[in-house]
Write a protein that holds these residues in place. Structure first.
Motif, mmCIF file in Angstrom:
data_model
loop_
_atom_site.group_PDB
_atom_site.id
_atom_site.type_symbol
_atom_site.label_atom_id
_atom_site.label_comp_id
_atom_site.label_asym_id
_atom_site.label_seq_id
_atom_site.Cartn_x
_atom_site.Cartn_y
_atom_site.Cartn_z
ATOM 1 N N MET A 50 -39.436 51.724 20.797
ATOM 2 C CA MET A 50 -38.494 52.450 19.957
ATOM 3 C C MET A 50 -37.421 53.134 20.805
ATOM 4 O O MET A 50 -36.232 53.076 20.501
ATOM 5 C CB MET A 50 -39.240 53.498 19.122
ATOM 6 N N ALA A 51 -37.841 53.785 21.883
ATOM 7 C CA ALA A 51 -36.897 54.507 22.736
ATOM 8 C C ALA A 51 -35.933 53.549 23.432
ATOM 9 O O ALA A 51 -34.741 53.844 23.575
ATOM 10 C CB ALA A 51 -37.656 55.338 23.768
ATOM 11 N N ARG A 54 -34.357 64.665 27.236
ATOM 12 C CA ARG A 54 -33.234 64.217 26.408
ATOM 13 C C ARG A 54 -33.244 64.875 25.037
ATOM 14 O O ARG A 54 -32.200 65.197 24.477
ATOM 15 C CB ARG A 54 -33.293 62.695 26.254
ATOM 16 N N LEU A 55 -34.441 65.086 24.486
ATOM 17 C CA LEU A 55 -34.556 65.601 23.119
ATOM 18 C C LEU A 55 -34.806 67.103 23.054
ATOM 19 O O LEU A 55 -34.927 67.666 21.978
ATOM 20 C CB LEU A 55 -35.695 64.858 22.398
ATOM 21 N N LEU A 79 -41.427 62.788 16.346
ATOM 22 C CA LEU A 79 -40.811 63.441 15.194
ATOM 23 C C LEU A 79 -39.311 63.612 15.401
ATOM 24 O O LEU A 79 -38.519 63.420 14.485
ATOM 25 C CB LEU A 79 -41.481 64.788 14.931
ATOM 26 N N TYR A 80 -38.905 63.968 16.609
ATOM 27 C CA TYR A 80 -37.478 64.095 16.897
ATOM 28 C C TYR A 80 -36.774 62.747 16.791
ATOM 29 O O TYR A 80 -35.663 62.648 16.247
ATOM 30 C CB TYR A 80 -37.265 64.655 18.302
ATOM 31 N N MET A 81 -37.383 61.693 17.323
ATOM 32 C CA MET A 81 -36.721 60.390 17.338
ATOM 33 C C MET A 81 -36.607 59.785 15.947
ATOM 34 O O MET A 81 -35.707 58.997 15.684
ATOM 35 C CB MET A 81 -37.480 59.419 18.256
ATOM 36 N N THR A 82 -37.518 60.132 15.064
ATOM 37 C CA THR A 82 -37.556 59.483 13.755
ATOM 38 C C THR A 82 -36.983 60.336 12.641
ATOM 39 O O THR A 82 -36.826 59.850 11.522
ATOM 40 C CB THR A 82 -38.994 59.086 13.385
#
Length: 243
Positions: free
Chosen positions: A122-123, A140-141, A165-168
């Motif tokens: 995903m990343a 990064r997040l 959770l941050y990425m999605t």
């Protein structure tokens, strides 16, 4: 939806060379909210830990001598993950080791019981050409990984849950601390995630606001009057929220 964020630690990097699991850690989320019902166990690998793995994890051979064998905890572990979506960073590595242990125990494969979401894949899709290790994603997040001096299954699973959770979802509510769960056996632990930050807000620069107003002027001209966008959003400052 029940999801399990999973991380393992091992005696070395190559399962084909007979390396074994020394720790399994799981963080449970239901409908994207941590429940506090975690699972964590150390394991006796029945072999020595490579020096590189020892330096990364800080785990010594002597510490594992009185820990259970995988066969001793396999039923409890499978019951915990059964039917869930597993969220794993570099899933090929962890699933390879888990499948090898399950094969020794005569219990099939992870794919027989769970679906797997690989956050490394995903990343890489979201941030092509960049470093996408767990530490790099935390930086990064804006996820605080200051407590991660060494690799440890539970802290890594907690950090990965927050990164996921941050990425999605850029607007996830980050007040998702664990409510606290009753003990459910010697290998169940409830440790709160550090999900206490607000989403970061990036405001448009003066240059961006000028470009935005110019675009609205063009829309007004083509509409022969005030455009719908300007009529609806004139009182609202231009703002972009990102995860």
């Amino acid at each position: 939806m029940r999801q399990i964020v999973l991380d393992t630690e091992t005696t070395g990097l190559e399962v084909r060379q007979g390396h074994r699991l020394i720790e399994i850690a799981c963080v449970e989320m239901i409908e994207r909210r941590p429940t506090g019902n975690n699972y964590q166990t150390y394991l006796n690998p029945e072999r020595a830990i490579d020096e590189g793995a020892r330096q990364v994890t800080g785990i010594e051979d002597e510490f594992l001598l009185d820990k259970p064998f995988f066969a001793d905890v396999v039923d409890e572990f499978l019951q915990f993950i059964d039917g869930a979506e597993l969220i794993i960073h570099n899933a090929t590595f962890d699933v390879g080791f888990l499948d090898a242990e399950l094969e020794r125990a005569g219990r099939g494969k992870i794919a027989d019981r769970c679906t797997v979401l690989d956050t490394l894949v995903m990343a890489r899709e979201r941030y092509p050409g960049q470093r996408n290790s767990l530490d790099a994603l935390c930086k990064r997040l804006g996820v605080d990984n200051s407590g991660r001096d060494l690799h440890g299954g539970l802290i890594d699973a907690q950090l990965l849950a927050e990164v996921y959770l941050y990425m999605t979802s850029g607007q996830v509510a980050l007040d998702l601390g664990f409510e606290g769960a009753a003990e459910q056996g010697p290998n169940h632990v409830a440790v709160p995630l550090r999900l206490d930050r607000r989403p970061r807000v990036l405001r448009a620069s003066e240059e961006e606001q000028v470009l935005h107003e110019g675009r609205l002027d063009a829309l007004d001209k083509s509409a022969g009057g005030s455009s719908v966008w300007r009529a609806q959003h004139a009182p609202v400052a231009l703002e972009a929220k990102v995860s």
